[in-house]
Enzyme design. Structure first.
Site: not given
Ligand code: NAD
Length: 254
Positions: A139, A152
């Protein structure tokens, strides 16, 4: 021969997009998620578009479940070439003194320890294959601090440290390991942050995050996935141990 990728947290948001883009590029994709409905939907979308994928319900903090998952994937398709450690959660949006010890440990387990467990478990498969590539989803919080997101941010800094270390440790196989550091993508994960930051009107926090980027907008999940797909491809054969911001210049400075 199709190459085989494992993507965690692929039932939603960025992970679903990564699985979809990899399938479009000819990869066979093992979709893992703790959420059954979302994971199955991702697989349905991929197969409806002519791709090949399978779903496994998995909690990435459950190290004992990761080995049988990878073994099943390798047995079904003949091996594993790539791993995307994408599953993640926000944890509490609060000052550190308002975190419980359990909250802090949980976010570290889900966002950081899981990456170590999955990487450990995939190494024997990649060694057998003679190489592989791993992308860890960090991130902008891997690169700078965020107030009210200490758990986080600590976890995501750790993901980058783990990326660099494992890139060094397993270069002889070779396994390439890189960390993609997205800026804001408008997914359910971000929705939780908007609601915590501006409960009366989440759209205020939503707009605020768009303005943090020099491009003054959110990334589309496919803009993140394209970079992940590049890093998993042979075109990135000399890229390892890298942190790649895909953040519209958020971490470039003000
Ligand atoms: P999201 O909530 O849309 O998707 C996350 C997925 O991970 C969900 O389907 C959830 O069920 C699954 N998950 C959560 N805990 C779990 C576990 N213990 N075991 C298996 N699956 C699990 O979130 P996103 O925004 O798509 O995030 C995905 C990744 O990207 C994360 O690592 C997040 O930190 C990172 N990220 C997101 C953003 C953003 O702006 N959305 C920015 C930087 C980094």
């Amino acid at each position: 021969m199709a190459r085989i990728a494992v993507v965690s947290g692929a039932g939603s948001g960025i992970g679903r997009s990564i699985a979809t883009v990899l399938a479009e590029q000819g990869w066979t994709v093992a979709v893992g998620d703790i959420g059954e409905a979302g994971g199955r939907e991702t697989v349905e979308q991929i197969t409806a578009a002519g791709g090949e994928a399978m779903f496994t319900r998995i909690d990435v903090t459950d190290g004992a479940a990761l080995e049988p998952w990878f073994a099943e994937v390798a047995e079904r398709w003949g091996g594993i070439d790539a791993l995307v450690n994408n599953a993640g959660i926000n944890g509490p949006i609060a000052l550190l003194e308002d975190y419980s010890a359990e909250d802090f440990q949980h976010i570290i387990q889900v966002n950081l320890v899981s990456v170590a467990l999955a990487t450990r478990a995939i190494i024997p498969h990649m060694r057998r294959r003679g190489g592989g590539a791993i992308v860890n989803i960090g991130s902008t919080a891997s690169l700078q601090g965020y107030g009210s997101l200490s758990g986080y941010t600590a976890a995501k800094h750790g993901v980058l440290g783990l990326t660099r270390t494992t890139a060094i440790e397993y270069a002889d196989i070779p396994i390439r390991v890189n960390c993609v550091c997205p800026g804001p993508v408008d997914t359910p994960l971000m929705q939780g942050i908007y609601e915590a930051m501006s409960p009366d009107d989440p759209s205020v926090a939503r707009e605020m995050f768009a303005q943090t980027s020099a491009l003054k907008r959110y990334a589309n999940a496919r803009e993140i996935s394209a970079v992940v797909a590049f890093l998993l491809s042979d075109a990135a054969s000399y890229v390892t141990g890298a942190a790649i911001p895909v953040d519209g210049a958020i971490t470039a400075g003000v």
